[in-house]
Design an enzyme around this catalytic site. Structure first.
Site: not given
Length: 328
Positions: A141-143
């Protein structure tokens, strides 16, 4: 971390009749299914695989009856440090771990984020996971994206989960708040690749991209925004963010793809403040469904929206009621 020796892998199997004529790399994928195809191919190229005592190329055909031996090492993740970072674990057993990732937590060390990542936290929580490539992380998942992730605790579990991702049998659903008022759900089926000018961005491309399919449906409409549910068929980098921006419904707060905020007429100062202070993409991995890599059981988890997205939705509802009162 204390230094530990790599685990020795010693395997052997004889080529059966049904594998006659198969390439070596195809055959060993069937003979040793606990290991990924890419790992097995790497062992062939590194000289760790012998056929009747001889080295063969991945594409060499088999005649049947040969003895295949693998003598290799599984490298541990020694150069990453175990760090005591709290994890919100939803489920855990000997094979997998499901967690609720908070905003701001980077999944894997990279430039600018050498530590303090999910990988560092996993090495502390389960030291044995150092034996698994990428500490068992099979998807990211993106940050600034929140929500559910699954982590493999063994190589066998990792191989099976990667297979489910590739076969699209792992179900992943998200919720997002986008700019603009949608009239209905739909599907975005557009190839994606690296942006031609900004290498930090991904983009929809006409040629040479990878297939990317995103389904979306409406949950709630507001005066200038929409709350939607999304389901991925593929898992490209920034897929939801890129696809929604491509159809002119970018995610609220998205610093890369969001563009200028769209505000309804007569918007309240309260909503302006909430939107201004929402400094991440409004995206949450809401539901995860998979087949357990050992038991074969179909398992499913669903997690509430984080507080900041709930507050955003409530502000949008208040603005909608306020707008309706103006017109009454």
């Amino acid at each position: 971390m204390s230094e530990q020796k790599p685990e020795q892998v010693q395997l052997e199997a004889r080529v059966s009749d049904e594998l006659v004529g198969k390439r070596l790399d195809q055959a060993i994928a069937q003979l040793f299914p606990d290991y990924s195809r890419s790992r097995l191919q790497g062992w062939i190229k590194d000289g760790c695989v012998s056929v009747d005592g001889d080295q063969k190329r991945p594409r060499d055909k088999l005649l049947g009856g040969e003895l295949i031996r693998i003598d290799a090492e599984l490298e541990r993740i020694e150069h990453h440090q175990a760090q005591d970072i709290p994890l919100d674990i939803i489920y855990e057993d000997d094979d997998i771990l499901v967690l609720n990732k908070p905003a701001g937590l980077v999944v894997h060390p990279a430039a600018g984020h050498a530590d303090g990542t999910l990988l560092n936290a996993l090495l502390h929580h389960s030291p044995e996971i150092a034996q698994v490539p990428r500490a068992g992380i099979v998807h990211r998942l993106d940050m600034e994206t929140t929500g559910l992730m699954v982590v493999a605790k063994t190589i066998q579990a990792q191989t099976e989960l990667v297979s489910q991702l590739q076969e699209r049998s792992m179900g992943r659903e998200y919720e997002a708040v986008v700019q603009g008022v949608m009239t209905g759900g739909g599907v975005v089926d557009e190839q994606m690749g690296r942006h031609s000018r900004n290498r930090q961005k991904m983009a929809v491309v006409a040629h040479g991209g990878k297939p990317a399919v995103t389904h979306y449906r409406l949950l709630e409409k507001f005066r200038a925004h929409t709350h939607i549910r999304l389901k991925l068929e593929t898992g490209r980098t920034h897929q939801i963010r890129v696809h929604m921006a491509h159809i002119n419904y970018p995610l609220v707060g998205d610093p890369l793809y969001g563009g200028r905020s769209r505000l309804p007429k007569g918007v309240s100062e309260g909503l302006i403040r909430v939107l201004r202070d929402f400094r991440r993409q409004a995206l949450h991995a809401k539901k995860l469904e998979l087949w357990h890599p050992t038991t074969g059981e179909l398992m499913s988890w669903e997690i509430d929206l984080p507080a900041d997205m709930q507050q955003l939705l409530e502000a949008l509802r208040r603005d909608l009621r306020r707008g309706e009162e103006v017109w009454d």
